[in-house]
Design an enzyme around this catalytic site. Sequence first.
Site, mmCIF file in Angstrom:
data_model
loop_
_atom_site.group_PDB
_atom_site.id
_atom_site.type_symbol
_atom_site.label_atom_id
_atom_site.label_comp_id
_atom_site.label_asym_id
_atom_site.label_seq_id
_atom_site.Cartn_x
_atom_site.Cartn_y
_atom_site.Cartn_z
ATOM 1 C CD GLU A 1 6.279 -40.292 33.663
ATOM 2 O OE1 GLU A 1 6.999 -39.802 34.676
ATOM 3 O OE2 GLU A 1 5.836 -39.720 32.480
ATOM 4 C CG ASP B 1 9.709 -33.485 27.042
ATOM 5 O OD1 ASP B 1 10.332 -34.762 26.505
ATOM 6 O OD2 ASP B 1 8.681 -33.202 27.608
ATOM 7 C CD GLU C 1 -1.349 -31.275 28.722
ATOM 8 O OE1 GLU C 1 -0.281 -30.301 29.055
ATOM 9 O OE2 GLU C 1 -1.093 -32.666 28.833
ATOM 10 C CD GLU D 1 6.599 -29.535 31.903
ATOM 11 O OE1 GLU D 1 5.482 -28.877 32.295
ATOM 12 O OE2 GLU D 1 6.893 -30.558 32.055
HETATM 13 C C1 DMJ Z 1 7.301 -34.373 34.706
HETATM 14 O O1 DMJ Z 1 7.070 -35.539 35.107
HETATM 15 C C2 DMJ Z 1 8.649 -34.088 33.967
HETATM 16 O O2 DMJ Z 1 9.104 -32.734 33.992
HETATM 17 C C3 DMJ Z 1 8.770 -34.526 32.746
HETATM 18 O O3 DMJ Z 1 10.342 -34.322 32.048
HETATM 19 C C4 DMJ Z 1 7.885 -34.181 31.856
HETATM 20 N N1 DMJ Z 1 6.566 -34.205 32.386
HETATM 21 C C5 DMJ Z 1 6.367 -33.947 33.866
HETATM 22 C C6 DMJ Z 1 5.628 -32.595 33.928
HETATM 23 O O4 DMJ Z 1 4.869 -31.969 33.065
#
Ligand code: DMJ
Length: 801
Positions: free
Chosen positions: A144, A289, A383, A401
């Site tokens: 993060e 992902d 979610e 997303e």
């Molecule tokens: C974001 O911080 C980024 O896109 C990450 O790759 C996945 N999750 C969150 C948003 O949902």
Amino acid sequence: MSTTSSESFVRGQRLMLIFLVAMCIVVACVLSTETTMPTQNMSNKERAELREEARDMFYHAYNAYMQNAYPADELMPLSCKGRYRGVTPSRGDMDDILGNFSMTLVDTLDTLVLLGDFTEFDHAVKLVIREVQFDSDIIVSVFETNIRMVGGLLSAHILAEYLQKHADTMHWYKGELLEMSRELGYRLLPAFNTSTGIPHARVNLRLGMKDPMLKKSRETCTACAGTILLEFAALSRLTGDPIFEVRAHAAMDALWKLRHRGSDLMGTVLNVHSGDWVRRDSGVGAGIDSYYEYLFKSYVLLGDDKYLARFNRHYNAVMKYVSEGPMLLDVLMHRPHAKSKNFMDSLLAFWPGLQVLSGDLKPAVQTHEMLYQVMQMHTFIPEAFTVDFQIHWGQHPLRPEFIESTYFLYRATGDHHYLQVGKKALKTLQQHAKVSCGYAAVNDVRTGKHEDRMDSFVLSETIKYLFLLFSDPQDLIINVDEFVFTTEAHLLPLSIAQLGNATFSFRQTDEHNVLDFMRTCPSSNRLFPEKVRKPLRNFITGSCPRTTAGKRLSALDFQASNADHLRAVYDMGITMVSVGDRSQGKVRLFHSFYNAKSHEEGEMGLQFMQEMLELTKMQSINQLAQLQAVAYATDENSQDWIALMAGPSHFSPELTGDQFVEGDVILAKPLRACDESLENAEEAKGKVLVAERGDCTFVSKARLAQKVGAAALIVCDNVPGSSGETQPMFAMSGDGKDDVLIPVVFMYSMEFGKLSAVMQRRKQPLRVRVMQMVEFKRWQLAKEQRQNQTASVAQKPEKEL
Ligand code: DMJ
């Protein structure tokens, strides 16, 4: 009545009839109205209005943050104040995103440039340079911090220099943001000192890995370790220090080696020291992902063919095993034909966007269409949702997303359908998430209840992608096509790849190579998506009747509550008989060729039955093995026990065989158990503690329960009326660490309600056993057998003894 008036009366009647029929259709199709109507082209005027509305949304959220929360990392939109690490009550490991480094502001800098607000950008950059610092004794998530902070700083640095050149502004800027990102990069580097080269999940900003709390650190997720390269490569190339890029490449290489050699799939959690997989579920959503995203985008940004080759290997595997029509369902990497989950998570909504970038448009259109229907069904994409599109986990933190994919699909196709989808998403946010102090996450899409949370990605991604969707290239100061969007939607320029080998090769897929669409006239690029979406219009049952003609109904799609499905299975020669209590909806299926409408349908029926068998076998094995039980004696002196259904967790020890934990039940005070301590900590010692779901993670409740010496923890649902009888049981997720040593189980509201009623009835504290459901059943069976034996012995005549 004159002829004319009688004619007009008849016409009026006919119109009325048409109107009534139309109304019936509208009512029947209420859930898919917008998808069944031909796409309305959006006027330039409306598009411009929506762009301005997106801009207003940005300022509503940004000003709320700046005026009420800055320099905190996040805005808490309900209490209208800042969320500070170590000050605001902890939400457990979820707070590892926070480093007290003004994250929302850093994450938002480049959006200010896209909006053309150079004055505020100038001001914000000065604030960041003057006030943000990283030397804190705080453990943060490496992933993060990299995507939001390093990415945010780098992108802002690049754009500041861009503005110096192209907008004659920011002349005072001397690369300070780049220096800050270099410093932060160094603070993340100790996490990469592992035997595999795969970074630890967390690091202390000041102490590196020397923090005693990180001593046992060993597990991380695939996405956590595989979403570093874009930022680190940019960092190295811009600063001239190769260390970052070297470490990130090494991590990618190490991950690649861990793929399953047979299936080419990856799991979701692994041990950074041994390289062993801890969780072998393989999908495209949570935990994995952006690893796929970074493989592809590393190729685009750095021009290294190796990453394209790796991406393609994984991509083909995903399309072979995980993709199921428009759905994407996790499988086990080592047994890819077995689905490991019956639900999808909302994070996978980025996948169609990635498919667009990689040139595979058709499945992108399909999956996006499915997601759009899920969104219309539940207002927001929850979610997690089941294969029959019911809610599995109802939270919605205003994630980007789906909008991100909508943007890329619009850019690739020019189809105004995607503008309409974006409009719907925008209006939904305005109607259901806007509060006086920003935008609040939705705690449960069923109730629409808000949560005191506005993640930084709401500004840096969700609203940014909405703004971009409604903007024309000429509305923007920069040409976005010259940039790669990182996973946090930060912009990195393609020019970074100066040293790379930019060979461009599309994966050849015979029927839908993107180049073919571009060459046709009229451009089938425009016509194509509609053709692909059309058959999926009624994909989600419960909207318009679905016709099965031409397509065999598969057992995975089947819903007993869908009249069309019932008709289809009947035509296939399948009879359904309810068993047990009708309200439980249990049915038994019988197949006979004799009853089938045609021989062909009889064959289909047979196939359907085989699939159903496989499915139920898989589900019952999975469910039974995992299902937990909270059992208690029917009354204080009785030997008869009752078990209530409970779900397991991924982070606590599994109770297997005849293991169980027994203790008196006690409710946590406060019930949510999110604070540092419990008011009734003393009393909870040795007991089975109950905490309510919400406010903090499952695993942080578990840690608190363990800290006070509870023997086990029951987490009860906070959604009234939920029940394991009507919705699938799930396993509570953790954060990859294995420090929870007490059993932790989850109970839906209805089951817990029963337990709670008994607790209130009893004069003495209620004693329960937490155990595996299958063991409870075995235990009961053995008891019954013993009783029967004793009874038959007691009945035998004496002489036979
Ligand atoms: C974001 O911080 C980024 O896109 C990450 O790759 C996945 N999750 C969150 C948003 O949902």
